[in-house]
Scaffold this active site. Structure first.
Site, PDB file in Angstrom:
ATOM      1  N   ASP A  49      39.217  70.068  13.943  1.00 56.07           N
ATOM      2  CA  ASP A  49      39.434  68.603  13.875  1.00 56.07           C
ATOM      3  C   ASP A  49      39.974  68.191  12.641  1.00 56.07           C
ATOM      4  O   ASP A  49      40.125  67.006  12.323  1.00 56.07           O
ATOM      5  CB  ASP A  49      38.172  67.940  14.127  1.00 56.07           C
ATOM      6  CG  ASP A  49      38.154  67.755  15.768  1.00 56.07           C
ATOM      7  OD1 ASP A  49      39.305  67.893  16.421  1.00 56.07           O
ATOM      8  OD2 ASP A  49      37.103  68.011  16.449  1.00 56.07           O
ATOM      9  N   ASP A 103      42.316  68.484  23.543  1.00 57.17           N
ATOM     10  CA  ASP A 103      42.226  67.641  22.387  1.00 57.17           C
ATOM     11  C   ASP A 103      42.818  68.185  21.179  1.00 57.17           C
ATOM     12  O   ASP A 103      43.264  67.588  20.296  1.00 57.17           O
ATOM     13  CB  ASP A 103      40.679  67.392  21.847  1.00 57.17           C
ATOM     14  CG  ASP A 103      39.775  67.271  23.159  1.00 57.17           C
ATOM     15  OD1 ASP A 103      40.161  67.984  24.199  1.00 57.17           O
ATOM     16  OD2 ASP A 103      38.688  66.400  23.113  1.00 57.17           O
TER      17      ASP A 103
HETATM   18  N1  GLY Z   1      37.968  65.231  20.648  1.00 60.48           N
HETATM   19  C1  GLY Z   1      36.508  64.872  21.188  1.00 60.48           C
HETATM   20  C2  GLY Z   1      36.483  63.750  22.158  1.00 60.48           C
HETATM   21  O1  GLY Z   1      37.800  63.433  22.546  1.00 60.48           O
HETATM   22  O2  GLY Z   1      35.554  63.310  22.448  1.00 60.48           O
END
Ligand code: GLY
Length: 327
Positions: A49, A103
């Site tokens: 992330d 994601d």
């Molecule tokens: N990337 C984690 C979420 O969207 O909760």
């Protein structure tokens, strides 16, 4: 929240967006303060992330100020993220061999930006390779997405497809679907590859034509939640979708563009209404009410979330610029 929590960049990023909108020095001072606190993440390799954690604060800050020290943090962050490549592995925890979640498309923006900024084309090649694999493995024929694909690290074969944050493995978790919409739109912006535009439009087609997308265009947390229409909405998914649709409209032919902007306008009106937007000073200082983080783990249920506010602010700014461009 720890600096290496995936959400740490959204508050500094939101402060930069407020500075962008108002031009006020007080937002810039606050943004610099909170952005600087994350500089220690520049060599972070613990999960995927980095794009969120650095891209929102340092990225928006660099866009608005051109600060060389922010550029340098971002380039280091991109190189660190690239070390997770084969595919970019999302997580190092859990029962999976090599998990990648949809994601992760969002983190490719840092790589694409760094490639453009530094001339290191390897970083863009990593981003496109990851996007290609995501396109091939995460999507069903109707344009909906699996949340997580687990790969065999030795062979690259798919071991399984499932959800972690959605209702069921075969369901469509709303935020995952909107991360994909945003991610493929962004990858088209960065590469101009027609397949990314077509794919973003396919994802949008799924969302916009879905019989269970409510009239106010704020999605239920999962399109297949069993208790629809009583299921919780997710304003964070709506905000991500809205910002993405405004950008996707700029790349689309007029009929589609009008459709995307029409939905985005409805979303902005809905999110700005008392049904979803908290009165100033309430809601712990957050803008939006009624977001959903992780229902299967029973946490962050019907709460404000930092990323909801960040993408709401981004969508408002993008919409304002769209209107100005039309004048
Ligand atoms: N990337 C984690 C979420 O969207 O909760």
């Amino acid at each position: 929240m720890a600096p290496d929590d995936w959400t740490s960049g959204f508050f500094p990023g939101s402060l930069w967006l407020l500075h962008d909108y108002t031009g006020e020095a007080r937002w810039k001072a606050a943004a610099e303060d909170y952005t600087g606190r994350l500089a220690g993440l520049r060599h972070f390799t613990g999960h995927h992330d980095t794009g969120f954690m650095l891209g929102c604060g340092f990225g928006q800050g660099f866009r608005l100020t051109g600060r060389a020290d922010y550029r340098s943090v971002l380039l280091d962050g991109a190189r660190a993220l690239a070390t997770r490549f084969g595919l970019i592995r999302s997580w190092d925890f859990g029962p999976w061999a090599y998990p990648v979640i949809v994601d992760n498309m969002m983190n490719l923006e840092l790589l694409a930006w760094a490639a453009r900024e530094s001339g290191d084309t390897r970083l863009l090649a990593i981003a496109t390779s990851h996007a290609d694999k995501t396109l091939a493995e995460h999507y069903r024929s109707d344009g909906s997405s699996f949340h997580l694909v687990d790969y065999d690290p030795a062979t690259g074969a798919v071991r399984g497809k499932q959800t972690v944050q959605g209702f069921a493995d075969g369901s469509t978790w709303a935020r995952g679907q909107t991360w994909g919409l945003y991610g493929f739109t962004m990858m088209y912006r960065e590469t101009r590859r027609a397949e990314y535009l077509a794919h973003a439009q396919r994802i949008a087609g799924f969302l916009l034509s879905h019989p269970r997308l409510p009239a106010d265009q704020i999605p239920y947390w999962d399109f297949d939640a069993p208790d629809i229409p009583r299921a919780l909405r997710d304003t964070s998914a709506a905000a991500v979708m809205c910002s993405a649709l405004i950008e996707l409209a700029t790349f689309s032919e007029p009929t589609l563009a009008r459709q995307y902007l029409g939905v985005a306008e409805t979303q902005l009106r809905s999110l700005s209404s008392p049904a979803y937007r908290a009165p100033l000073g309430e809601n712990g200082g957050f803008l939006l009410l009624h977001a959903v983080g992780h229902i299967p783990e029973k946490r962050e249920i019907d709460v404000p979330l930092a990323y909801g506010d960040y993408y709401f602010l981004e969508a408002l700014l993008r919409y304002q610029r769209t209107l100005v461009a039309k004048q």
